[in-house]
Design an enzyme around this catalytic site. Structure first.
Site, PDB file in Angstrom:
ATOM      1  N   LYS A  89     -10.771 -14.680 -23.721  1.00 52.51           N
ATOM      2  CA  LYS A  89     -10.750 -13.369 -23.067  1.00 52.51           C
ATOM      3  C   LYS A  89     -12.155 -12.993 -22.610  1.00 52.51           C
ATOM      4  O   LYS A  89     -13.136 -13.280 -23.280  1.00 52.51           O
ATOM      5  CB  LYS A  89     -10.205 -12.315 -24.029  1.00 52.51           C
ATOM      6  CG  LYS A  89      -8.737 -12.529 -24.383  1.00 52.51           C
ATOM      7  CD  LYS A  89      -8.217 -11.439 -25.290  1.00 52.51           C
ATOM      8  CE  LYS A  89      -6.737 -11.630 -25.584  1.00 52.51           C
ATOM      9  NZ  LYS A  89      -6.196 -10.558 -26.456  1.00 52.51           N
ATOM     10  N   HIS A 113     -12.142 -14.032 -31.663  1.00 51.18           N
ATOM     11  CA  HIS A 113     -11.990 -12.579 -31.726  1.00 51.18           C
ATOM     12  C   HIS A 113     -13.349 -11.902 -31.553  1.00 51.18           C
ATOM     13  O   HIS A 113     -14.331 -12.317 -32.178  1.00 51.18           O
ATOM     14  CB  HIS A 113     -11.402 -12.151 -33.073  1.00 51.18           C
ATOM     15  CG  HIS A 113      -9.954 -12.460 -33.215  1.00 51.18           C
ATOM     16  ND1 HIS A 113      -9.338 -12.618 -34.436  1.00 51.18           N
ATOM     17  CD2 HIS A 113      -8.980 -12.647 -32.287  1.00 51.18           C
ATOM     18  CE1 HIS A 113      -8.059 -12.880 -34.248  1.00 51.18           C
ATOM     19  NE2 HIS A 113      -7.826 -12.909 -32.963  1.00 51.18           N
TER      20      HIS A 113
END
Length: 316
Positions: A192, A288
């Protein structure tokens, strides 16, 4: 992402108001070019904001007339249609982002989304396999690949890599051959926010990947293939939906709990923790941005916490 590419992400939905479509096109460019979000994320934001725009236009209003009352009416309508709380929370987050940007850009007089409360999403964890179940699934995939059929070799290698590395399915299908280092047993993926990370994998995954690269992939390569590591039957980059279907079928055939690729990622994280890995390491492996995400995402049993406490605390 180029400006032309970003323009292509703009809504071509026939919303009926050129001014509103112009604003949404500008929002798409902002997300892609200034916030550097992925194409998938930009499309998701636009879909969520587009739902609000459609609601406004059904009531005869335009974006410039957006206020908190209309925002709340839109949200109530979504709830009444039975939309999941997690989806509602995501839509509210997208609309808040849009309202903040639109107010700063002069498309709205004030940031009307700042006071919109988001429903607390259900924290349903995905299905997770135990170690024996994961082994059974991958052993079945390996036996199935013994015939050297390219699709079977691909499926075995893809599932081994998903479980070994804990990468997202979007990251896996986006991997190129040059991202794979079989000697070092690492793979470079883009997550991401276009953030790259290098993730290790073990010997079983390396064995499956070697078979796929040497025997399976050459059978599916076409002139248009390019550098994609995992291929579909027509030679193009493997579609995530195809891999999801493969996993559902193989789980059923192997006699293990049904799960999606995200569940295999979750299984990998859970087994890393159970094997003694710390949360920071799992955070790095999973990609993350926040440790809080990793804590929600993984199972940490009371026994595991107690063992870690006993080992680490001087007065345990």
């Amino acid at each position: 992402m180029s400006r032309d590419d970003a323009a292509e992400l703009g809504p071509r939905s026939g919303l009926g108001d050129e001014a509103d479509e112009h604003v949404l096109d500008a929002f798409a460019r902002h997300l892609a070019l200034q916030r550097n979000l992925s194409e998938h994320t930009v499309r998701a934001y636009l879909g969520d904001v587009g739902s609000l725009v459609a609601h406004l236009q059904e009531s005869g209003a335009r974006l410039a007339e957006l206020d908190l009352t209309r925002l709340r009416a839109w949200l109530v309508g979504q709830q009444r249609r039975g939309m999941a709380r997690a989806t509602l929370a995501r839509r509210v987050a997208a609309v808040r982002t849009f309202c903040t940007w639109a107010a700063r850009a002069g498309h709205l007089p004030v940031d009307v989304g700042a006071r919109l409360r988001s429903p607390r999403p259900d924290r349903h964890l995905p299905a997770v396999l135990d170690v024996a179940g994961a082994a059974a699934l991958l052993e079945y995939a390996q036996v199935r690949a013994a015939d050297d059929e390219p699709e079977h070799l691909r499926d075995w290698a893809a599932l081994e890599l998903l479980y070994a590395s804990g990468v997202r399915v979007s990251e896996l299908v986006g991997t190129d051959v040059g991202d794979l280092d079989l000697g070092e047993r690492t793979v470079r993926v883009t997550g991401k926010g276009d953030k790259e990370r290098v993730v290790p994998f073990g010997i079983p995954a390396a064995r499956a990947l070697d078979r796929w690269v040497e025997r399976g992939r050459p059978q599916l390569v076409e002139p248009r293939t390019g550098s994609a590591l995992f291929l579909g039957v027509r030679g193009g980059r493997l579609d995530p939906r195809t891999l999801r279907g493969v996993l559902h079928r193989l789980a059923a055939q192997a006699g293990v709990q049904d799960l999606a690729p995200h569940g295999l990622r979750h299984s990998a994280a859970t087994h890393l923790l159970a094997g003694g890995s710390d949360l920071r390491t799992v955070q790095e492996v999973l990609g993350h941005a926040s440790l809080a995400t990793t804590q929600r995402y993984t199972h940490v049993t009371p026994e595991r916490l107690r063992a870690a406490y006993t080992q680490a605390h001087p007065r345990a």
